[in-house]
Design a protein around this motif. Structure first.
Motif, PDB file in Angstrom:
ATOM      1  N   ILE A 271     -19.371   5.004   8.749  1.00 48.80           N
ATOM      2  CA  ILE A 271     -19.060   4.458   7.417  1.00 48.80           C
ATOM      3  C   ILE A 271     -19.584   4.202   6.429  1.00 48.80           C
ATOM      4  O   ILE A 271     -18.954   2.077   7.017  1.00 48.80           O
ATOM      5  N   ARG A 272     -20.446   3.965   6.131  1.00 46.31           N
ATOM      6  CA  ARG A 272     -20.677   2.633   4.690  1.00 46.31           C
ATOM      7  C   ARG A 272     -19.435   2.104   3.934  1.00 46.31           C
ATOM      8  O   ARG A 272     -19.479   1.011   4.174  1.00 46.31           O
ATOM      9  N   TYR A 273     -18.984   2.918   3.764  1.00 47.53           N
ATOM     10  CA  TYR A 273     -17.836   2.357   2.642  1.00 47.53           C
ATOM     11  C   TYR A 273     -16.942   3.873   3.006  1.00 47.53           C
ATOM     12  O   TYR A 273     -17.195   5.248   2.431  1.00 47.53           O
ATOM     13  N   PHE A 274     -15.377   3.421   2.740  1.00 49.92           N
ATOM     14  CA  PHE A 274     -13.811   3.710   2.526  1.00 49.92           C
ATOM     15  C   PHE A 274     -13.740   3.756   1.289  1.00 49.92           C
ATOM     16  O   PHE A 274     -13.241   2.531   0.286  1.00 49.92           O
ATOM     17  N   VAL A 275     -14.059   5.368   0.154  1.00 57.56           N
ATOM     18  CA  VAL A 275     -13.174   4.560  -1.244  1.00 57.56           C
ATOM     19  C   VAL A 275     -12.233   5.343  -1.697  1.00 57.56           C
ATOM     20  O   VAL A 275     -11.960   6.753  -1.015  1.00 57.56           O
ATOM     21  N   LEU A 276     -10.634   4.408  -1.374  1.00 59.77           N
ATOM     22  CA  LEU A 276      -9.332   4.907  -1.660  1.00 59.77           C
ATOM     23  C   LEU A 276      -9.569   4.966  -2.267  1.00 59.77           C
ATOM     24  O   LEU A 276      -9.585   3.799  -3.498  1.00 59.77           O
ATOM     25  N   HIS A 277      -8.158   6.062  -2.777  1.00 60.67           N
ATOM     26  CA  HIS A 277      -7.177   5.102  -4.075  1.00 60.67           C
ATOM     27  C   HIS A 277      -6.819   4.086  -3.904  1.00 60.67           C
ATOM     28  O   HIS A 277      -6.502   3.460  -3.566  1.00 60.67           O
ATOM     29  N   GLN A 278      -6.641   3.266  -5.991  1.00 56.90           N
ATOM     30  CA  GLN A 278      -6.673   2.075  -5.463  1.00 56.90           C
ATOM     31  C   GLN A 278      -5.213   2.030  -6.587  1.00 56.90           C
ATOM     32  O   GLN A 278      -4.448   1.858  -7.153  1.00 56.90           O
ATOM     33  N   ALA A 279      -4.428   2.121  -5.098  1.00 57.58           N
ATOM     34  CA  ALA A 279      -2.462   1.778  -5.622  1.00 57.58           C
ATOM     35  C   ALA A 279      -2.686   0.181  -4.564  1.00 57.58           C
ATOM     36  O   ALA A 279      -1.955  -0.235  -6.121  1.00 57.58           O
ATOM     37  N   ASN A 280      -2.462  -0.058  -4.068  1.00 57.78           N
ATOM     38  CA  ASN A 280      -1.929  -1.304  -3.453  1.00 57.78           C
ATOM     39  C   ASN A 280      -3.222  -1.990  -2.377  1.00 57.78           C
ATOM     40  O   ASN A 280      -3.455  -1.380  -1.201  1.00 57.78           O
ATOM     41  N   GLU A 281      -3.547  -3.024  -2.483  1.00 54.15           N
ATOM     42  CA  GLU A 281      -4.201  -3.649  -1.696  1.00 54.15           C
ATOM     43  C   GLU A 281      -3.446  -3.778  -0.283  1.00 54.15           C
ATOM     44  O   GLU A 281      -4.609  -3.445   0.587  1.00 54.15           O
ATOM     45  N   ARG A 282      -2.713  -3.753   0.100  1.00 52.17           N
ATOM     46  CA  ARG A 282      -2.158  -3.585   1.133  1.00 52.17           C
ATOM     47  C   ARG A 282      -1.934  -3.110   2.109  1.00 52.17           C
ATOM     48  O   ARG A 282      -2.128  -2.770   3.285  1.00 52.17           O
ATOM     49  N   ILE A 283      -1.731  -1.585   0.758  1.00 50.04           N
ATOM     50  CA  ILE A 283      -2.502  -0.412   1.694  1.00 50.04           C
ATOM     51  C   ILE A 283      -3.285  -0.619   2.690  1.00 50.04           C
ATOM     52  O   ILE A 283      -3.598   0.223   3.310  1.00 50.04           O
ATOM     53  N   ILE A 284      -4.339  -0.888   1.103  1.00 51.31           N
ATOM     54  CA  ILE A 284      -5.605  -0.282   1.790  1.00 51.31           C
ATOM     55  C   ILE A 284      -5.733  -0.556   2.884  1.00 51.31           C
ATOM     56  O   ILE A 284      -6.964  -0.650   3.830  1.00 51.31           O
ATOM     57  N   ALA A 285      -5.638  -2.773   2.682  1.00 48.83           N
ATOM     58  CA  ALA A 285      -5.880  -3.225   4.342  1.00 48.83           C
ATOM     59  C   ALA A 285      -5.129  -2.573   5.781  1.00 48.83           C
ATOM     60  O   ALA A 285      -5.845  -2.740   6.815  1.00 48.83           O
ATOM     61  N   SER A 286      -4.394  -2.345   5.017  1.00 42.36           N
ATOM     62  CA  SER A 286      -3.250  -1.894   6.676  1.00 42.36           C
ATOM     63  C   SER A 286      -4.025  -1.082   6.887  1.00 42.36           C
ATOM     64  O   SER A 286      -4.033  -0.064   8.402  1.00 42.36           O
ATOM     65  N   VAL A 287      -4.190   0.273   5.770  1.00 42.75           N
ATOM     66  CA  VAL A 287      -5.878   1.487   6.415  1.00 42.75           C
ATOM     67  C   VAL A 287      -6.962   0.545   7.364  1.00 42.75           C
ATOM     68  O   VAL A 287      -6.911   1.585   8.302  1.00 42.75           O
ATOM     69  N   ALA A 288      -7.278   0.175   6.691  1.00 44.57           N
ATOM     70  CA  ALA A 288      -8.720  -1.019   7.166  1.00 44.57           C
ATOM     71  C   ALA A 288      -8.577  -0.884   9.180  1.00 44.57           C
ATOM     72  O   ALA A 288      -9.227  -0.726   9.838  1.00 44.57           O
TER      73      ALA A 288
END
Ligand code: ACO
Length: 350
Positions: A271-288
């Motif tokens: 996957i080149r990019y995971f384009v996630l809903h932008q709610a909270n940087e900590r949520i995105i970091a946790s998913v990564a």
């Protein structure tokens, strides 16, 4: 037959509300907001959801070089339309002059754009329509209690759009706009020619209405001859159990992505990019972290716009597209979550 995105567009209002400005309104600090959310500022509309949706839609149409008369379907993912009726999609249709288009709104809160994208692509795949305009547009600023520091710091207003077209295999225009070029893209390995055909799907959409109370906004209260005035209730503000929503997001988003990629038969590494809903940087970091993928594959713009609900994914997609960061054949995984509770994910080859 392939379904692909031939144009993207977005719009955010000019007026910015910084963390510093919020410090004057509620007991909070720039440091707290940045550390807990990653948000630095957000944009606030003075014109409303339809105006933002129309501006984003026009930009997508322009990029694709598609005339309003060629539009078959308009779906707007929104939970904050200017009117209960007519729907925002009908208002967008009128503004664009897309007289042939079938129009409806889809309400799935922050998952609204993804659910709309998936729904529209099914109509195209079934052969019902050839082209579809999908918009995510929201004005969360009118739903929050501006004296509640637990919620008012999170949200911003905006709109994003994607234009879909069904093409026959081998007869398709360049992804991301009929006029787009590869020039300016980052220097990365590109998939072999055979894997470069643009397409959309698989996708998944989920809901858990039983947990809807953790993120809620009451609409107009009942008022009729059988309801006593004192029992009628008020128009409500958005209410949220932030920690519950956080826990829900960091569990369901990676699970949805894993299921999606298994369905697609594509490893996360591809996957080149995971384009996630932008709610909270900590949520995105946790998913990564859970996906064991570098954070650099998870683009973010929430520092500037906050959580724009249904608009966040298409705004980000449009920015990536216009910055030349998407190349033909790039594999993308989109994922979102929101009130409902709802969550979903979409795989696409650009
Ligand atoms: N400034 C300063 N302090 C604050 C603020 C603020 N803006 N807000 C809350 N606090 C305080 C709390 O009162 C609490 O104080 P206490 O310890 O004295 O009781 C402390 O900070 C910690 O509060 P928590 O709620 O535990 O903070 P948390 O780390 O959970 O962060 C947040 C809160 C940012 C809301 C987080 O829970 C979150 O991001 N949740 C997900 C929310 C979300 O994504 N919502 C959108 C869903 S999409 C849709 O459909 C709309």
């Amino acid at each position: 037959m392939r379904i692909k995105i031939i144009g993207t567009g977005s719009f955010v209002p000019e007026k910015a509300l910084s963390n510093a400005a919020l410090e004057q309104m509620v007991e909070t600090s720039d440091a707290w907001i940045r550390e807990r959310t990653g948000i630095g500022s957000r944009r606030i509309t003075e014109t409303g959801t339809t105006d933002m949706a129309v501006r984003a839609a026009r930009r997508a149409m322009e990029m694709a070089g598609l005339s309003p008369g060629e539009l078959d379907l308009i779906v707007v993912g929104t939970s904050t339309g200017d009117c209960l009726f007519p729907g925002t999609a009908c208002e967008v249709q009128a503004a664009l002059g897309a007289e042939r288009a079938a129009c409806f709104d889809l309400s799935a809160a922050c998952s609204g754009f993804l659910f709309s994208l998936n729904t529209a692509s099914v109509y195209l795949e079934a052969g019902t329509y050839r082209t579809a305009l999908v918009v995510g547009a929201d004005t969360l600023s009118k739903t929050v209690d501006w004296s509640d520091r637990g919620t008012c710091i999170l949200f911003g207003d905006g709109a994003g759009a994607a234009l879909l077209e069904r093409t026959e295999s081998g007869a398709e225009p360049e992804a991301g706009g009929r006029k787009s070029e590869d020039a300016g893209r980052e220097n990365v390995d590109r998939p072999a020619a055979g894997e470069r055909e643009s397409r959309m799907g698989p996708f998944l959409m989920r809901a858990d209405g039983g947990r809807g109370g953790v993120l809620r906004c009451q609409a107009a209260p009942l008022r009729n001859p059988f309801i006593k005035e004192e029992n009628a209730g008020d128009f409500g503000y958005l209410s949220m159990n932030g920690q519950e929503v956080f826990r829900f997001a960091v569990k369901t988003v990676p699970e949805a992505l894993e299921e999606l990629l298994a369905k697609a038969g594509v490893p996360a590494e591809d996957i080149r990019y995971f384009v996630l809903h932008q709610a909270n940087e900590r949520i995105i970091a946790s998913v990564a972290k859970r996906m064991r993928q570098p954070l650099s594959k998870f683009p973010m713009n929430l520092e500037h716009y906050g959580n724009t609900s249904g608009a966040s994914i298409p705004i980000l997609l449009d920015e990536l597209n216009r910055e030349g960061r998407l190349g033909r054949g790039d594999k993308l995984a989109l994922a979102g979550f929101g009130a409902g509770l709802t969550w979903g994910a979409t795989y696409l080859v650009w």
